[in-house]
Design a protein around this motif. Structure first.
Motif, PDB file in Angstrom:
ATOM      1  N   LEU A  25     -73.277 -24.843   1.504  1.00  0.00           N
ATOM      2  CA  LEU A  25     -73.340 -25.950   2.524  1.00  0.00           C
ATOM      3  C   LEU A  25     -74.118 -25.178   3.754  1.00  0.00           C
TER       4      LEU A  25
ATOM      5  N   GLU B 160     -70.985 -26.979   6.638  1.00  0.00           N
ATOM      6  CA  GLU B 160     -69.661 -26.774   5.917  1.00  0.00           C
ATOM      7  C   GLU B 160     -68.605 -28.017   6.499  1.00  0.00           C
TER       8      GLU B 160
ATOM      9  N   PRO C 146     -69.550 -31.966   4.518  1.00  0.00           N
ATOM     10  CA  PRO C 146     -70.223 -31.774   2.977  1.00  0.00           C
ATOM     11  C   PRO C 146     -71.257 -32.907   2.741  1.00  0.00           C
TER      12      PRO C 146
END
Length: 297
Positions: free
Chosen positions: A257, A260, A263
């Motif tokens: 990702l 983070e 998401p």
């Protein structure tokens, strides 16, 4: 006439000792010459028995003996004290074996320094390519509207170009692997520039963490990200990029990702293009090679 007294006759005799044409002095000179020649050949043999680094240390010592003695950084090494060329090992006592390994010049240290120097030079080249791409995007009126969707940085793998989604400008349709027209324009404009750079290319597709809308056991975000990466590859090739430059094309789903903390952020849906540095390229090559474990003894 008075008688003149008669003078006595004196006879001088000189003792002559025969010693040749020059006496014995030439023997002393010849002995000195032979001694000097023996010392010279002994010196040549000693210099031939040591390695280049030790000879350099000896030369440095005779150039500046006081400096070397005070600094304590003598480069003479072990071989300046004990010559391992041959003959009896004077460090061995009766009934004992000398297991000491003679000092050898380290090649690993020089190899490590060479690799570090190469990586620094490559990092400088990567930053120069980043500046070139930034200038291209700023000067191209077709790419300027998409400037916020183009993220360029230098990573551990090389120069990374990421084309990300925006909430109002998605690259793909919902649950679709087909690129939108604006995303195709970006890739077509980037293709000639990528083709002009010598590095191999890694292309990867990414999704956010939201499950695939029409998900099933046979098709998920993994397949979707892979299909999007291959669609991007086709557009780049259509734009003029040499397909042989590609090192790998993969789909990573939401495993890597960009944001983070969120998401589901649209920025996580992206196409990542990496111009691989030498170390990353060698790693990718080794991944595809068959590794054979050595036999156990």
């Amino acid at each position: 006439m008075a008688d003149t007294p008669q003078r006595p006759i004196i006879v001088k005799r000189k003792k002559v000792i025969s010693g040749g044409s020059h006496g014995g002095a030439w023997k002393i000179a010849y002995a000195d010459f032979v001694t000097a020649m023996m010392a010279f050949f002994l010196l040549m043999w000693l210099l031939g028995s040591v390695d280049g680094s030790t000879r350099g240390g000896i030369a440095e010592y005779f150039k500046t003996p006081l400096k070397v003695s005070l600094s304590g950084n003598s480069t003479l090494g072990e071989s300046a004290i004990i010559l391992h060329g041959g003959g009896k090992d004077l460090t061995k006592t009766s009934g004992q074996a000398n297991n000491k390994v003679p000092a050898q010049p380290s090649k690993d240290f020089d190899l490590k320094n060479a690799k570090e120097l190469m990586e620094r030079e490559e990092m400088i080249k990567m930053r120069a390519m980043k500046n070139k791409l930034d200038a291209l995007i700023d000067s191209d009126h077709k790419l300027q509207p998409y400037r916020k969707q183009l993220l360029i940085d230098v990573s551990s793998e090389g120069l990374r170009i990421q084309i990300v989604d925006e909430s109002n400008r998605p690259m793909f349709g919902l649950s679709s692997a087909e690129l939108e027209s604006r995303a195709r324009d970006i890739l077509r404009e980037l293709a000639p520039t990528l083709n002009s750079m010598p590095n191999k290319i890694s292309l990867s597709g990414h999704t956010d963490a939201k499950p695939f809308a029409q998900g099933s056991k046979t098709y998920s975000n993994w397949e979707l990200s892979s299909d999007r990466a291959h669609d991007a590859r086709r557009v780049l090739v259509e734009g003029g990029m040499d397909e042989s430059r590609l090192m790998r094309v993969i789909g990573l789903s939401s495993s890597v990702l960009l944001d983070e903390q969120d998401p589901l952020n649209p920025i996580n849906r992206r196409i990542s293009i990496i111009l691989l540095n030498r170390r990353a390229e060698e790693s990718a090559i080794n991944e595809g090679r068959r590794q054979i474990a050595p036999p156990l003894n």
